[in-house]
Scaffold this motif. Sequence first.
Motif, PDB file in Angstrom:
ATOM      1  N   THR A   1      -6.809  12.046 -24.470  1.00 43.29           N
ATOM      2  CA  THR A   1      -6.338  12.762 -24.574  1.00 43.29           C
ATOM      3  C   THR A   1      -4.836  12.757 -24.990  1.00 43.29           C
ATOM      4  OG1 THR A   1      -5.447  12.190 -22.272  1.00 43.29           O
ATOM      5  CG2 THR A   1      -7.236  13.678 -22.616  1.00 43.29           C
ATOM      6  N   ILE A   2      -4.152  13.327 -24.598  1.00 41.12           N
ATOM      7  CA  ILE A   2      -1.829  12.708 -24.896  1.00 41.12           C
ATOM      8  C   ILE A   2      -1.815  11.510 -24.228  1.00 41.12           C
ATOM      9  CG2 ILE A   2      -0.868  14.702 -22.822  1.00 41.12           C
ATOM     10  CD1 ILE A   2      -0.338  14.357 -27.118  1.00 41.12           C
ATOM     11  N   CYS A   3      -2.500  11.254 -23.004  1.00 35.43           N
ATOM     12  CA  CYS A   3      -1.875  10.539 -22.828  1.00 35.43           C
ATOM     13  C   CYS A   3      -2.299   9.004 -22.881  1.00 35.43           C
ATOM     14  CB  CYS A   3      -2.869  10.676 -20.838  1.00 35.43           C
ATOM     15  SG  CYS A   3      -1.622   8.725 -20.139  1.00 35.43           S
TER      16      CYS A   3
ATOM     17  N   TRP B   1      -1.457   4.648 -27.010  1.00 32.74           N
ATOM     18  CA  TRP B   1      -2.468   3.626 -28.388  1.00 32.74           C
ATOM     19  C   TRP B   1      -1.031   3.836 -29.370  1.00 32.74           C
ATOM     20  CZ3 TRP B   1      -5.956   1.340 -30.449  1.00 32.74           C
ATOM     21  CH2 TRP B   1      -6.212   1.189 -31.448  1.00 32.74           C
ATOM     22  N   SER B   2      -0.157   4.973 -29.420  1.00 27.95           N
ATOM     23  CA  SER B   2       0.827   4.831 -30.658  1.00 27.95           C
ATOM     24  C   SER B   2       2.280   4.211 -29.854  1.00 27.95           C
ATOM     25  CB  SER B   2       1.661   6.201 -30.455  1.00 27.95           C
ATOM     26  OG  SER B   2       0.292   7.027 -31.174  1.00 27.95           O
ATOM     27  N   ALA B   3       2.498   4.246 -28.766  1.00 29.83           N
ATOM     28  CA  ALA B   3       3.582   3.169 -28.350  1.00 29.83           C
ATOM     29  C   ALA B   3       3.728   1.361 -28.121  1.00 29.83           C
ATOM     30  CB  ALA B   3       3.578   3.801 -26.692  1.00 29.83           C
TER      31      ALA B   3
ATOM     32  N   ARG C   1      -9.155   0.660 -33.730  1.00 31.24           N
ATOM     33  CA  ARG C   1      -9.309   1.989 -33.530  1.00 31.24           C
ATOM     34  C   ARG C   1     -10.671   2.104 -33.009  1.00 31.24           C
ATOM     35  NH1 ARG C   1      -6.215   5.817 -31.475  1.00 31.24           N
ATOM     36  NH2 ARG C   1      -6.787   7.680 -32.016  1.00 31.24           N
ATOM     37  N   LYS C   2     -11.408   2.075 -33.083  1.00 28.36           N
ATOM     38  CA  LYS C   2     -12.730   2.389 -33.326  1.00 28.36           C
ATOM     39  C   LYS C   2     -13.200   1.927 -31.297  1.00 28.36           C
ATOM     40  CE  LYS C   2     -17.907   1.919 -34.975  1.00 28.36           C
ATOM     41  NZ  LYS C   2     -18.297   1.599 -33.293  1.00 28.36           N
ATOM     42  N   ASN C   3     -13.311   0.854 -31.717  1.00 25.91           N
ATOM     43  CA  ASN C   3     -13.629  -0.128 -30.395  1.00 25.91           C
ATOM     44  C   ASN C   3     -12.813   0.452 -28.798  1.00 25.91           C
ATOM     45  OD1 ASN C   3     -14.508  -2.158 -31.034  1.00 25.91           O
ATOM     46  ND2 ASN C   3     -13.047  -3.574 -31.358  1.00 25.91           N
TER      47      ASN C   3
ATOM     48  N   CYS D   1      -1.956   3.155 -16.301  1.00 27.38           N
ATOM     49  CA  CYS D   1      -2.661   1.997 -16.226  1.00 27.38           C
ATOM     50  C   CYS D   1      -4.111   2.016 -17.167  1.00 27.38           C
ATOM     51  CB  CYS D   1      -2.278   0.833 -14.872  1.00 27.38           C
ATOM     52  SG  CYS D   1      -0.629   2.224 -13.878  1.00 27.38           S
ATOM     53  N   LEU D   2      -4.685   2.519 -16.770  1.00 22.59           N
ATOM     54  CA  LEU D   2      -5.961   2.590 -17.572  1.00 22.59           C
ATOM     55  C   LEU D   2      -6.475   2.494 -18.635  1.00 22.59           C
ATOM     56  CD1 LEU D   2      -8.663   1.588 -16.371  1.00 22.59           C
ATOM     57  CD2 LEU D   2      -9.187   4.469 -16.601  1.00 22.59           C
ATOM     58  N   SER D   3      -5.756   2.900 -19.484  1.00 21.96           N
ATOM     59  CA  SER D   3      -5.501   3.465 -21.152  1.00 21.96           C
ATOM     60  C   SER D   3      -4.949   2.519 -21.267  1.00 21.96           C
ATOM     61  CB  SER D   3      -4.502   4.580 -20.895  1.00 21.96           C
ATOM     62  OG  SER D   3      -5.404   5.513 -20.461  1.00 21.96           O
ATOM     63  N   GLY D   4      -3.510   1.624 -20.677  1.00 22.47           N
ATOM     64  CA  GLY D   4      -3.085   0.918 -20.930  1.00 22.47           C
ATOM     65  C   GLY D   4      -4.014  -0.489 -20.983  1.00 22.47           C
ATOM     66  N   GLY D   5      -5.045  -0.337 -19.941  1.00 19.47           N
ATOM     67  CA  GLY D   5      -5.517  -1.737 -20.006  1.00 19.47           C
ATOM     68  C   GLY D   5      -6.738  -1.994 -21.483  1.00 19.47           C
ATOM     69  N   ILE D   6      -7.423  -0.654 -21.503  1.00 21.42           N
ATOM     70  CA  ILE D   6      -7.965   0.076 -22.621  1.00 21.42           C
ATOM     71  C   ILE D   6      -7.172  -0.661 -23.478  1.00 21.42           C
ATOM     72  CG2 ILE D   6      -9.397   1.326 -23.913  1.00 21.42           C
ATOM     73  CD1 ILE D   6      -9.959   2.712 -21.367  1.00 21.42           C
ATOM     74  N   VAL D   7      -6.175  -0.352 -23.961  1.00 21.23           N
ATOM     75  CA  VAL D   7      -5.258  -0.833 -25.859  1.00 21.23           C
ATOM     76  C   VAL D   7      -5.895  -2.188 -25.842  1.00 21.23           C
ATOM     77  CG1 VAL D   7      -3.704  -0.254 -27.002  1.00 21.23           C
ATOM     78  CG2 VAL D   7      -3.875   1.276 -25.399  1.00 21.23           C
TER      79      VAL D   7
END
Length: 69
Positions: free
Chosen positions: A4-6, A11-13, A39-41, A63-69
């Motif tokens: 999603t946008i989040c 990713w962009s930040a 990016r694929k991972n 937080c979860l999205s940042g952790g995945i990055v």
Amino acid sequence: MKNTICEKLMWSAMTPAIFKYIAAHCKNTDTSRVKKKSRKNFKDMLARTPDIGGFTKNPLRICLSGGIV
């Protein structure tokens, strides 16, 4: 989870600083190959992660999205 946008904002930040660090400190690394693989991972990890609710319902999604990055 869906991309999603989040997740796109996280990713962009975060990735420009991450890839600058890799380019500066890991001289023997092909940064463009790392970008493609990461990016694929990232997308694969999002697909495997259970959805925890939308951005407005669960602020821990950032937080979860940042952790995945």
